[in-house]
Design an enzyme around this catalytic site. Structure first.
Site, PDB file in Angstrom:
ATOM      1  N   GLU A  35     -12.276  11.792 -23.459  1.00 14.66           N
ATOM      2  CA  GLU A  35     -12.036  11.706 -22.013  1.00 14.66           C
ATOM      3  C   GLU A  35     -13.118  12.470 -21.249  1.00 14.66           C
ATOM      4  O   GLU A  35     -13.574  12.026 -20.194  1.00 14.66           O
ATOM      5  CB  GLU A  35     -10.642  12.224 -21.660  1.00 14.66           C
ATOM      6  N   GLU A  86      -4.244   9.290 -28.473  1.00 18.62           N
ATOM      7  CA  GLU A  86      -3.009   9.914 -27.987  1.00 18.62           C
ATOM      8  C   GLU A  86      -1.746   9.141 -28.361  1.00 18.62           C
ATOM      9  O   GLU A  86      -0.703   9.758 -28.617  1.00 18.62           O
ATOM     10  CB  GLU A  86      -3.080  10.082 -26.455  1.00 18.62           C
TER      11      GLU A  86
END
Length: 191
Positions: A41, A61
Site C-alpha cells: 500500500e 489482507e
C-alpha cells in the site's frame, strides 16, 4: 491492538499514504524484497515503482479476514484495472517482480544482484533521468496527472490548462526553450 484503536490506526495509515501521494516531487518505491499488505500500500502511494525479479508483492489482507485499509483497494484498482485488482485482492495472491511489471503494478523489474539492491539502483537511475528536467514542470505535471486521473477527461483538461498556465511565466520555461534552440543542455533553477 484493542478493537477501539483499530479504526483510528488505519485512518492514520491512510492519511500517511495520502501525504506520500501528494508530495510535490516524484516519489519512487524500490522493492528489493517483500512488499505485502501495508508495504505494498505504501508503494502504491508512490508515483513510480521498481522491483527486483524476486521481489514479492501482494495485498494479502483477505487471507487475514480483513481488507486493504490504507488505500490499497483504490490505488491498485486505478493502477491495474478493476478486474485484475479484484482478482489479486480476493485471492490474496503474491506476485514476483516480473509478474508485477507485466500487469503494470511496477514500472520496471530488474534482475536482483549480489548486494540485493537492484531495484534501488533502478530507482536511482529513474530519479536521475527525471532530475535533469525542469523541476516546476515535473511537479505540475504530477499534479495534473494526479488530479486529472480522478475526474472526467474534460475536467482533466481544465487541470492541465491551469497547471500549464503556471509554467508560462517561469524562468525555467524560457531556459528550456533557449537551451533547445541553442542545442545545449538546460540549466534549470526551479524558478
Amino acid at each position: 491492538m484493542p478493537i477501539n484503536e483499530v479504526g483510528p490506526f488505519v485512518t492514520r495509515l491512510r492519511g500517511m499514504m495520502a501525504k506520500i501521494h501528494h508530495l510535490s516531487v516524484p516519489v519512487i518505491a524500490a522493492l528489493d524484497g517483500a512488499a505485502l499488505g501495508g508495504g505494498l500500500e505504501m508503494a502504491l502511494a508512490c508515483d513510480l515503482r521498481t522491483a527486483s525479479h524476486n521481489a514479492k508483492l501482494g495485498l494479502v489482507e483477505t487471507k487475514l479476514a480483513i481488507i486493504p485499509g490504507a488505500g490499497g483497494t483504490q490505488r491498485l484498482t486505478r493502477l491495474v484495472g478493476t478486474a485484475k485488482a479484484k482478482e489479486l485482492i480476493f485471492t490474496g495472491r503474491v506476485l514476483d517482480g516480473k509478474q508485477s511489471e507485466i500487469i503494470g503494478l511496477v514500472n520496471k523489474s530488474v534482475q536482483q544482484n549480489d548486494e540485493n539492491d537492484a531495484a534501488f539502483n533502478a530507482a536511482l537511475d529513474l530519479a536521475e533521468e527525471i532530475s535533469v528536467n525542469g523541476p516546476i514542470a515535473v511537479s505540475l505535471a504530477k499534479k495534473a496527472i494526479n488530479n486529472g486521473s480522478e475526474v472526467d477527461i474534460n475536467s482533466g483538461f481544465a487541470y492541465e490548462e491551469a497547471y500549464y498556465a503556471q509554467i508560462i511565466p517561469t524562468k525555467d520555461r524560457v531556459e528550456g526553450l533557449l537551451a533547445f534552440k541553442e542545442k545545449r543542455p538546460p540549466k534549470y533553477r526551479g524558478e
